[in-house]
Motif scaffolding. Structure first.
Motif, PDB file in Angstrom:
ATOM      1  N   SER A  63       0.542  -1.431  -0.043  1.00  0.00           N
ATOM      2  CA  SER A  63       0.207  -0.339  -0.243  1.00  0.00           C
ATOM      3  C   SER A  63       0.796   0.906   0.152  1.00  0.00           C
ATOM      4  N   LEU A  64       2.040   1.371   1.248  1.00  0.00           N
ATOM      5  CA  LEU A  64       2.927   2.231   0.311  1.00  0.00           C
ATOM      6  C   LEU A  64       4.005   2.383  -0.145  1.00  0.00           C
ATOM      7  N   CYS A  65       3.994   1.433  -1.327  1.00  0.00           N
ATOM      8  CA  CYS A  65       4.687   1.744  -3.223  1.00  0.00           C
ATOM      9  C   CYS A  65       3.019   2.014  -3.490  1.00  0.00           C
ATOM     10  N   GLU A  66       2.238   1.645  -3.381  1.00  0.00           N
ATOM     11  CA  GLU A  66       1.641   2.252  -4.479  1.00  0.00           C
ATOM     12  C   GLU A  66       0.819   3.726  -4.174  1.00  0.00           C
ATOM     13  N   THR A  67       1.344   3.830  -2.552  1.00  0.00           N
ATOM     14  CA  THR A  67       0.654   5.748  -2.531  1.00  0.00           C
ATOM     15  C   THR A  67       1.852   6.803  -2.900  1.00  0.00           C
ATOM     16  N   ILE A  68       3.071   5.852  -3.117  1.00  0.00           N
ATOM     17  CA  ILE A  68       3.881   6.523  -3.003  1.00  0.00           C
ATOM     18  C   ILE A  68       4.092   6.903  -4.262  1.00  0.00           C
ATOM     19  N   ARG A  69       4.174   6.014  -4.902  1.00  0.00           N
ATOM     20  CA  ARG A  69       3.728   5.829  -6.880  1.00  0.00           C
ATOM     21  C   ARG A  69       2.941   6.638  -7.378  1.00  0.00           C
ATOM     22  N   ARG A  70       1.805   7.297  -6.270  1.00  0.00           N
ATOM     23  CA  ARG A  70       1.004   7.801  -7.280  1.00  0.00           C
ATOM     24  C   ARG A  70       1.268   9.263  -7.400  1.00  0.00           C
ATOM     25  N   ASP A  71       2.169   9.813  -6.917  1.00  0.00           N
ATOM     26  CA  ASP A  71       2.659  10.901  -6.115  1.00  0.00           C
ATOM     27  C   ASP A  71       3.587  11.199  -6.983  1.00  0.00           C
ATOM     28  N   ASP A  72       4.300  10.300  -7.458  1.00  0.00           N
ATOM     29  CA  ASP A  72       6.070  10.398  -8.388  1.00  0.00           C
ATOM     30  C   ASP A  72       6.321   9.162  -8.647  1.00  0.00           C
ATOM     31  N   ASN A  73       6.200   9.528 -10.005  1.00  0.00           N
ATOM     32  CA  ASN A  73       6.665   8.261 -11.397  1.00  0.00           C
ATOM     33  C   ASN A  73       8.123   8.096 -11.448  1.00  0.00           C
ATOM     34  N   ASP A  74       9.254   8.971 -11.065  1.00  0.00           N
ATOM     35  CA  ASP A  74      10.411   9.239 -10.881  1.00  0.00           C
ATOM     36  C   ASP A  74      11.397   8.264  -9.797  1.00  0.00           C
ATOM     37  N   ILE A  75      10.655   8.096  -8.881  1.00  0.00           N
ATOM     38  CA  ILE A  75      11.889   7.203  -7.835  1.00  0.00           C
ATOM     39  C   ILE A  75      11.691   5.839  -8.149  1.00  0.00           C
ATOM     40  N   GLY A  76      12.538   5.660  -7.011  1.00  0.00           N
ATOM     41  CA  GLY A  76      13.092   3.910  -8.177  1.00  0.00           C
ATOM     42  C   GLY A  76      12.185   2.959  -6.353  1.00  0.00           C
ATOM     43  N   LEU A 110      21.858  -5.548  -2.820  1.00  0.00           N
ATOM     44  CA  LEU A 110      21.048  -4.206  -2.269  1.00  0.00           C
ATOM     45  C   LEU A 110      21.812  -3.173  -2.554  1.00  0.00           C
ATOM     46  N   VAL A 111      23.326  -3.481  -2.483  1.00  0.00           N
ATOM     47  CA  VAL A 111      23.747  -2.548  -3.203  1.00  0.00           C
ATOM     48  C   VAL A 111      24.174  -1.654  -4.476  1.00  0.00           C
ATOM     49  N   ALA A 112      24.050  -2.847  -5.423  1.00  0.00           N
ATOM     50  CA  ALA A 112      24.597  -3.223  -6.775  1.00  0.00           C
ATOM     51  C   ALA A 112      22.656  -2.901  -7.710  1.00  0.00           C
ATOM     52  N   ARG A 113      21.775  -2.982  -6.879  1.00  0.00           N
ATOM     53  CA  ARG A 113      20.758  -3.287  -7.599  1.00  0.00           C
ATOM     54  C   ARG A 113      19.959  -1.068  -7.352  1.00  0.00           C
ATOM     55  N   LEU A 114      20.166  -1.149  -6.333  1.00  0.00           N
ATOM     56  CA  LEU A 114      20.011   0.259  -5.626  1.00  0.00           C
ATOM     57  C   LEU A 114      20.606   1.274  -7.255  1.00  0.00           C
ATOM     58  N   GLU A 115      22.076   0.613  -6.626  1.00  0.00           N
ATOM     59  CA  GLU A 115      23.142   1.621  -7.696  1.00  0.00           C
ATOM     60  C   GLU A 115      22.307   1.146  -9.177  1.00  0.00           C
ATOM     61  N   ALA A 116      21.933   0.798  -9.730  1.00  0.00           N
ATOM     62  CA  ALA A 116      21.800   0.032 -11.292  1.00  0.00           C
ATOM     63  C   ALA A 116      20.214   0.641 -11.527  1.00  0.00           C
ATOM     64  N   LEU A 117      19.789   0.507 -10.089  1.00  0.00           N
ATOM     65  CA  LEU A 117      18.059   1.734 -10.646  1.00  0.00           C
ATOM     66  C   LEU A 117      17.642   2.492 -10.787  1.00  0.00           C
ATOM     67  N   THR A 118      19.416   3.628  -9.544  1.00  0.00           N
ATOM     68  CA  THR A 118      19.357   5.458 -10.075  1.00  0.00           C
ATOM     69  C   THR A 118      19.731   5.233 -11.382  1.00  0.00           C
ATOM     70  N   ARG A 119      20.726   3.967 -11.870  1.00  0.00           N
ATOM     71  CA  ARG A 119      21.564   4.862 -13.042  1.00  0.00           C
ATOM     72  C   ARG A 119      20.207   4.490 -14.058  1.00  0.00           C
ATOM     73  N   ARG A 120      19.395   3.738 -14.298  1.00  0.00           N
ATOM     74  CA  ARG A 120      18.470   3.596 -14.805  1.00  0.00           C
ATOM     75  C   ARG A 120      17.568   5.262 -15.071  1.00  0.00           C
ATOM     76  N   ILE A 121      16.948   5.554 -14.341  1.00  0.00           N
ATOM     77  CA  ILE A 121      16.097   6.310 -13.894  1.00  0.00           C
ATOM     78  C   ILE A 121      16.631   7.785 -14.293  1.00  0.00           C
ATOM     79  N   LYS A 122      17.970   7.570 -13.610  1.00  0.00           N
ATOM     80  CA  LYS A 122      18.690   9.241 -14.065  1.00  0.00           C
ATOM     81  C   LYS A 122      19.528   9.186 -15.571  1.00  0.00           C
ATOM     82  N   ARG A 123      19.061   8.153 -16.579  1.00  0.00           N
ATOM     83  CA  ARG A 123      19.978   8.045 -17.296  1.00  0.00           C
ATOM     84  C   ARG A 123      19.536   8.510 -18.560  1.00  0.00           C
ATOM     85  N   GLY A 124      18.071   8.707 -18.403  1.00  0.00           N
ATOM     86  CA  GLY A 124      17.340  10.188 -19.888  1.00  0.00           C
ATOM     87  C   GLY A 124      17.924  11.009 -19.547  1.00  0.00           C
ATOM     88  N   SER A 125      17.415  11.503 -18.311  1.00  0.00           N
ATOM     89  CA  SER A 125      17.644  13.325 -18.574  1.00  0.00           C
ATOM     90  C   SER A 125      19.051  13.627 -18.030  1.00  0.00           C
TER      91      SER A 125
END
Length: 233
Positions: A63-76, A110-125
């Motif tokens: 439910s927290l995930c759903e709530t966060i995603r409604r307000d923010d499409n950018d956060i990983g 966990l660190v590897a996944r977080l790093e990969a996730l944030t790289r993907r999110i910021k890659r385009g912008s």
């Protein structure tokens, strides 16, 4: 410095994860509950990523995930599930999570996944484009604006998460081409992704709900049975 929200009700696990993430160069916000997590998010600067345990007191992690995603499409968003909670993983991905990790997990993974996730999110912008490369990709009634990171259908904007946007980029750059699931996984999640190829199918279902007139009878994201998916404008 990258910021991550860690939501975990077991103090020993939360503190261990937070300590290791700080050692890896992250700024960490800690919350023992979903309610406290939302308070922190409203009071502080935006986070680059969130790590959400599913089993929480009060509002659960899904439910927290759903709530966060409604307000923010950018956060990983990465959800944390226990072994055997396959249905929870699928539901989490379907409501907006970008990835999942199963307990027990190693901090290095966990660190590897977080790093990969944030790289993907910021890659385009963050990456500059060549002068001759268009900032808009057009396919039939769809326009993918790579500068604003918005997809338009017949002029109307469609809200996408960054992972969904990257899947659409892959489709637009490979029109009428059957893409095997593993190619989509590698193209969006990276070649060293630890997770299951099922994450592709969940995101495709989510995309169809957003862009198809009849998601149960898709006309644009077509299934190539036993192989993968093909984009049809």
């Amino acid at each position: 410095m990258k910021r991550v929200l860690v939501v975990e009700d077991e103090a020993s696990i939360r503190e261990m994860v937070a300590l290791n993430l700080k050692m890896a160069g992250w700024e960490v916000l800690e919350a023992p509950s979903a309610e406290r997590a939302l308070e922190l998010m409203h009071k502080s600067e935006p986070c680059d990523a969130a790590l959400l345990d599913i089993m929480l007191p009060g509002m659960d992690g899904l439910s927290l995930c759903e709530t966060i995603r409604r307000d923010d499409n950018d956060i990983g968003i990465i959800i944390v599930s226990a072994k055997g909670q396959e249905s929870d993983k699928i539901r989490g991905l379907s409501i907006g999570a970008d990835d999942y990790i199963t307990k027990p997990f190693s901090v290095s993974e966990l660190v590897a996944r977080l790093e990969a996730l944030t790289r993907r999110i910021k890659r385009g912008s963050s990456s500059p484009k060549a002068a001759e490369e268009p900032e808009q990709l057009v396919s039939g009634p769809f326009v993918l604006d790579e500068k604003s990171r918005v997809l338009y259908k017949a002029g109307k904007p469609i809200d996408l998460t960054q992972v969904e946007f990257q899947i659409m980029e892959l489709f637009f750059r490979n029109p009428a081409t059957a893409l095997v699931r593993e190619k989509i996984l590698e193209g969006v999640w990276g070649e060293n992704y630890f997770g299951d190829v099922k994450i592709v199918d969940v995101n495709i279902r989510r995309l169809r709900m957003k862009i198809e007139d009849e998601p149960s009878n898709p006309q644009h994201i077509l299934t190539v049975w036993g192989y993968g998916y093909r984009w049809n404008a």
